[in-house]
Design a protein around this motif. Structure first.
Motif, PDB file in Angstrom:
ATOM      1  N   VAL A 273       0.900  -1.329  -0.150  1.00 57.14           N
ATOM      2  CA  VAL A 273       0.140   0.102  -0.062  1.00 57.14           C
ATOM      3  C   VAL A 273       0.955   1.360  -0.057  1.00 57.14           C
ATOM      4  CG1 VAL A 273      -1.571   1.227   1.375  1.00 57.14           C
ATOM      5  CG2 VAL A 273      -1.771  -1.510   1.339  1.00 57.14           C
ATOM      6  N   ASN A 274       0.782   1.983  -1.042  1.00 60.95           N
ATOM      7  CA  ASN A 274       1.725   3.252  -1.215  1.00 60.95           C
ATOM      8  C   ASN A 274       0.969   4.243  -2.044  1.00 60.95           C
ATOM      9  OD1 ASN A 274       4.043   4.730  -1.034  1.00 60.95           O
ATOM     10  ND2 ASN A 274       5.325   3.616  -2.351  1.00 60.95           N
ATOM     11  N   TYR A 275       0.171   4.967  -1.252  1.00 59.35           N
ATOM     12  CA  TYR A 275      -0.766   5.809  -1.807  1.00 59.35           C
ATOM     13  C   TYR A 275      -1.833   5.187  -3.042  1.00 59.35           C
ATOM     14  CZ  TYR A 275       1.909   8.983   0.920  1.00 59.35           C
ATOM     15  OH  TYR A 275       2.675   9.542   2.030  1.00 59.35           O
ATOM     16  N   GLY A 276      -2.320   4.018  -2.747  1.00 60.25           N
ATOM     17  CA  GLY A 276      -2.874   3.209  -3.607  1.00 60.25           C
ATOM     18  C   GLY A 276      -2.514   1.577  -3.367  1.00 60.25           C
ATOM     19  N   PHE A 277      -3.594   0.966  -3.856  1.00 57.34           N
ATOM     20  CA  PHE A 277      -3.251  -0.389  -3.595  1.00 57.34           C
ATOM     21  C   PHE A 277      -2.358  -1.377  -4.533  1.00 57.34           C
ATOM     22  CE2 PHE A 277      -6.988   0.655  -1.136  1.00 57.34           C
ATOM     23  CZ  PHE A 277      -6.600   0.283   0.335  1.00 57.34           C
ATOM     24  N   SER A 278      -1.744  -2.479  -4.288  1.00 53.15           N
ATOM     25  CA  SER A 278      -1.101  -3.089  -5.289  1.00 53.15           C
ATOM     26  C   SER A 278      -0.036  -2.703  -5.837  1.00 53.15           C
ATOM     27  CB  SER A 278      -1.981  -3.739  -6.422  1.00 53.15           C
ATOM     28  OG  SER A 278      -3.098  -4.534  -5.758  1.00 53.15           O
ATOM     29  N   LYS A 279       0.866  -1.722  -5.105  1.00 49.48           N
ATOM     30  CA  LYS A 279       2.079  -1.290  -5.671  1.00 49.48           C
ATOM     31  C   LYS A 279       3.334  -1.911  -5.526  1.00 49.48           C
ATOM     32  CE  LYS A 279      -0.118   2.790  -6.379  1.00 49.48           C
ATOM     33  NZ  LYS A 279      -0.312   3.189  -7.707  1.00 49.48           N
ATOM     34  N   ASN A 280       3.069  -3.405  -5.918  1.00 49.84           N
ATOM     35  CA  ASN A 280       3.897  -4.415  -5.708  1.00 49.84           C
ATOM     36  C   ASN A 280       5.113  -4.262  -6.593  1.00 49.84           C
ATOM     37  OD1 ASN A 280       1.791  -5.266  -4.116  1.00 49.84           O
ATOM     38  ND2 ASN A 280       1.521  -7.402  -5.017  1.00 49.84           N
ATOM     39  N   GLU A 281       6.312  -4.755  -6.142  1.00 51.60           N
ATOM     40  CA  GLU A 281       7.217  -4.648  -6.889  1.00 51.60           C
ATOM     41  C   GLU A 281       7.317  -5.915  -8.125  1.00 51.60           C
ATOM     42  OE1 GLU A 281      10.565  -4.894  -3.795  1.00 51.60           O
ATOM     43  OE2 GLU A 281      11.312  -3.347  -4.821  1.00 51.60           O
ATOM     44  N   ASN A 282       6.862  -7.194  -7.829  1.00 52.80           N
ATOM     45  CA  ASN A 282       6.402  -8.109  -8.730  1.00 52.80           C
ATOM     46  C   ASN A 282       7.826  -8.673  -9.321  1.00 52.80           C
ATOM     47  OD1 ASN A 282       3.747  -8.039  -8.387  1.00 52.80           O
ATOM     48  ND2 ASN A 282       3.400  -6.497 -10.068  1.00 52.80           N
ATOM     49  N   LYS A 283       8.665  -8.783  -8.364  1.00 55.00           N
ATOM     50  CA  LYS A 283      10.115  -9.248  -8.723  1.00 55.00           C
ATOM     51  C   LYS A 283       9.592 -10.691  -9.356  1.00 55.00           C
ATOM     52  CE  LYS A 283      13.241  -6.590  -6.199  1.00 55.00           C
ATOM     53  NZ  LYS A 283      13.644  -6.687  -4.666  1.00 55.00           N
ATOM     54  N   LYS A 284       8.783 -11.517  -8.861  1.00 64.51           N
ATOM     55  CA  LYS A 284       8.681 -12.893  -9.158  1.00 64.51           C
ATOM     56  C   LYS A 284       7.172 -13.062  -9.293  1.00 64.51           C
ATOM     57  CE  LYS A 284      12.595 -15.789  -7.599  1.00 64.51           C
ATOM     58  NZ  LYS A 284      13.170 -16.197  -6.492  1.00 64.51           N
ATOM     59  N   VAL A 285       6.631 -13.422 -10.380  1.00 63.76           N
ATOM     60  CA  VAL A 285       5.148 -13.622 -10.321  1.00 63.76           C
ATOM     61  C   VAL A 285       4.707 -14.950 -10.961  1.00 63.76           C
ATOM     62  CG1 VAL A 285       4.570 -11.293 -10.754  1.00 63.76           C
ATOM     63  CG2 VAL A 285       4.837 -12.586 -12.736  1.00 63.76           C
ATOM     64  N   SER A 286       3.613 -15.427 -10.536  1.00 66.99           N
ATOM     65  CA  SER A 286       3.092 -16.761 -11.021  1.00 66.99           C
ATOM     66  C   SER A 286       2.478 -16.674 -12.279  1.00 66.99           C
ATOM     67  CB  SER A 286       2.236 -17.372  -9.969  1.00 66.99           C
ATOM     68  OG  SER A 286       0.908 -16.554 -10.174  1.00 66.99           O
ATOM     69  N   ASP A 287       2.121 -17.907 -12.981  1.00 67.44           N
ATOM     70  CA  ASP A 287       1.214 -17.750 -14.107  1.00 67.44           C
ATOM     71  C   ASP A 287       0.230 -16.954 -14.064  1.00 67.44           C
ATOM     72  OD1 ASP A 287       3.255 -19.473 -14.923  1.00 67.44           O
ATOM     73  OD2 ASP A 287       2.159 -21.408 -14.954  1.00 67.44           O
ATOM     74  N   MET A 288      -0.621 -16.677 -12.850  1.00 67.17           N
ATOM     75  CA  MET A 288      -1.684 -15.764 -12.737  1.00 67.17           C
ATOM     76  C   MET A 288      -1.289 -14.265 -12.941  1.00 67.17           C
ATOM     77  SD  MET A 288      -4.409 -17.883 -12.245  1.00 67.17           S
ATOM     78  CE  MET A 288      -5.493 -17.172 -11.478  1.00 67.17           C
ATOM     79  N   GLY A 289       0.098 -14.010 -12.888  1.00 67.32           N
ATOM     80  CA  GLY A 289       0.478 -12.592 -12.592  1.00 67.32           C
ATOM     81  C   GLY A 289       0.459 -12.145 -11.243  1.00 67.32           C
ATOM     82  N   TRP A 290       0.206 -13.228 -10.224  1.00 68.04           N
ATOM     83  CA  TRP A 290       0.183 -12.812  -8.837  1.00 68.04           C
ATOM     84  C   TRP A 290       1.847 -12.868  -8.392  1.00 68.04           C
ATOM     85  CZ3 TRP A 290      -3.982 -16.921  -6.923  1.00 68.04           C
ATOM     86  CH2 TRP A 290      -5.203 -16.492  -7.642  1.00 68.04           C
ATOM     87  N   GLU A 291       1.864 -11.798  -7.514  1.00 71.57           N
ATOM     88  CA  GLU A 291       3.180 -11.676  -7.040  1.00 71.57           C
ATOM     89  C   GLU A 291       3.627 -12.777  -6.120  1.00 71.57           C
ATOM     90  OE1 GLU A 291       4.051  -8.750  -3.993  1.00 71.57           O
ATOM     91  OE2 GLU A 291       6.048  -8.091  -4.812  1.00 71.57           O
ATOM     92  N   LEU A 292       4.671 -13.330  -6.135  1.00 72.48           N
ATOM     93  CA  LEU A 292       5.263 -14.341  -5.268  1.00 72.48           C
ATOM     94  C   LEU A 292       6.030 -13.843  -4.036  1.00 72.48           C
ATOM     95  CD1 LEU A 292       6.217 -17.114  -8.018  1.00 72.48           C
ATOM     96  CD2 LEU A 292       4.120 -16.940  -6.514  1.00 72.48           C
ATOM     97  N   TYR A 293       5.619 -13.689  -2.929  1.00 69.81           N
ATOM     98  CA  TYR A 293       6.034 -13.072  -1.905  1.00 69.81           C
ATOM     99  C   TYR A 293       5.978 -13.730  -0.579  1.00 69.81           C
ATOM    100  CZ  TYR A 293       7.480  -8.576   0.328  1.00 69.81           C
ATOM    101  OH  TYR A 293       8.267  -7.565   0.942  1.00 69.81           O
ATOM    102  N   PRO A 294       6.656 -14.740  -0.295  1.00 66.38           N
ATOM    103  CA  PRO A 294       6.548 -15.662   0.717  1.00 66.38           C
ATOM    104  C   PRO A 294       6.520 -15.055   2.095  1.00 66.38           C
ATOM    105  CG  PRO A 294       7.982 -16.290  -0.699  1.00 66.38           C
ATOM    106  CD  PRO A 294       7.744 -14.896  -1.287  1.00 66.38           C
ATOM    107  N   ALA A 295       7.130 -13.892   2.367  1.00 63.22           N
ATOM    108  CA  ALA A 295       7.282 -13.203   3.816  1.00 63.22           C
ATOM    109  C   ALA A 295       5.756 -12.999   4.121  1.00 63.22           C
ATOM    110  CB  ALA A 295       8.227 -12.093   3.566  1.00 63.22           C
TER     111      ALA A 295
END
Ligand code: BGC
Length: 399
Positions: A273-295
């Protein structure tokens, strides 16, 4: 790694998760009807897609391959399996129960238990019998008592089941069907959304009472899909993240807090969340385009400590047809889950989504979440390399 810090608690439940509509095949419910509706077919064709890839049809034919699915679970050394039973199969007409279908599920439950695999049963995983849909589905409050009656029938038919999960991801269902309008009944309407949400809460409470009256020893909960709303610095970000966290992650659980023995949590999402939602870095994403962020699993589990109930990760996984990230992802999620355990989260089990490649809702058969692939002509199940990595973790109960 094999030291005490990578050891999971004794008696930890290791499993995989599936849902009836996604694997069984041969179902008639509101989803199967929607998949074949002219509007859905036209929408898919307009995007250049083949509509049959988006129709559950025989799915992966698990209804007729129970033994094969159990063999996969054994290959993974699992001591638990989360699956759902299909309301439309059990009660195809209002008040009329299909005893043959009930018997079929019962045999499956007994076979699992014979192999030392504990069933965790979901009563409802997104799909509704057609007669429920006709009444207006979850926007009609009468459905609450229908669900309680179905629950009563099922718990009396399967007395040996200890773990019951009422609803899968009420937040996702209400949002996808009544806010985004992408899932049946495709009614974009904020008032209906709140009505549906309220009725799901009421139905959970009613089902909880029915199950506990039947057998006080059972462990009953709901399955939520919780998201790590990770605020960037700044007061605005903190307010945004805190508010959405309260609504999305906690509201349903707060409403049922006197009606749950366990908490099921599905983990897929990190949301910066950074002045809006889903401001992810998306370094790794799945085939759905979802960020892989285990932490993210760690704060999600730690937030649930407030309820002082045993927690189960009832789903976690990724669409990864090439199996390039799955083993890494499982190990990382489990590493962070262990950190949460060491900080007091009462985590008792982990269920990987999914056992098999299956019918991924609006994405049809185009996305592969399975530890096993399935040949949809012979129904043969074959492990992906990551299945062996998971099997070793399960076998040794440590990373
Ligand atoms: C659902 C599953 C689904 C998975 C992957 C979860 O939200 O419970 O049915 O297949 O996510 O999208």
């Amino acid at each position: 790694m094999n030291n005490s810090s990578s050891q999971f608690p004794t008696g930890f439940y290791w499993g995989t998760a599936t849902a009836a509509h996604q694997i069984e095949g041969g179902l008639t419910n509101d989803w199967s009807k929607w998949e074949k509706s002219p509007a859905r077919i036209a929408a898919l064709e307009a995007r250049g897609f083949n509509p049959t890839d988006y129709q559950s049809g025989q799915a992966v034919n698990s209804w007729n391959h129970l033994e094969a699915d159990i063999a996969c679970l054994e290959q993974l050394n699992c001591n638990a399996y989360r699956f759902s039973i299909e309301w439309a199969r059990i009660e195809p007409k209002e008040g009329m129960f299909d005893e043959a279908a009930i018997k079929h599920y019962h045999q499956f439950i007994k076979k699992l238990q014979e192999k030392g695999i504990e069933p965790f049963i979901t009563l409802w995983h997104f799909t509704n019998p057609l007669w429920i849909q006709k009444k207006g589905g979850w926007s009609n409050k009468k459905v609450v008592s229908d669900f309680a009656r179905y629950t009563k029938k099922v718990v009396s038919a399967f007395p040996e089941v200890k773990f019951w999960l009422t609803f899968n991801e009420p937040q996702i269902y209400a949002g996808k069907s009544y806010i985004e309008g992408n899932w049946p009944p495709q009614k974009k309407n904020i008032f209906l959304y709140f009505k549906v949400f309220r009725n799901l809460i009421k139905a959970h409470r009613a089902a909880y009472k029915v199950i506990k009256e039947h057998n006080p020893e059972t462990q009953v909960g709901v399955v939520v899909n919780n998201i790590d709303f990770d605020a960037a610095p700044g007061i605005i970000n903190n307010i945004l993240a805190g508010t959405i966290h309260w609504w999305w992650n906690l509201y349903f659980l707060n409403q049922i807090k006197n009606y749950q023995d366990i908490i099921g949590v599905n983990f897929y999402f990190h949301n910066r969340v950074n002045y809006g939602f889903s401001k992810n870095e998306n370094k790794k994403v799945s085939d759905m385009g979802w960020e892989l962020y285990p932490a993210s699993i760690k704060p999600i589990l730690l937030h649930l400590k407030r309820y002082q109930k045993p927690i189960y990760i009832t789903e976690n996984g990724l669409a990864d047809s090439k199996d390039q990230y799955r083993a890494w992802y499982i190990k990382e999620v489990l590493r962070y889950a262990l950190e949460a355990i060491h900080e007091g989260a009462d985590l008792r089990g982990y269920f990987h989504w999914s056992l098999l490649d299956n019918f991924e809702w609006a994405e049809g058969f185009t996305k592969n979440f399975g530890l096993f692939t399935v040949d949809r002509t012979t129904w043969e199940r074959s492990p992906r390399p990551s299945a062996e990595v998971y099997a070793q973790i399960v076998k040794h109960n440590h990373l």
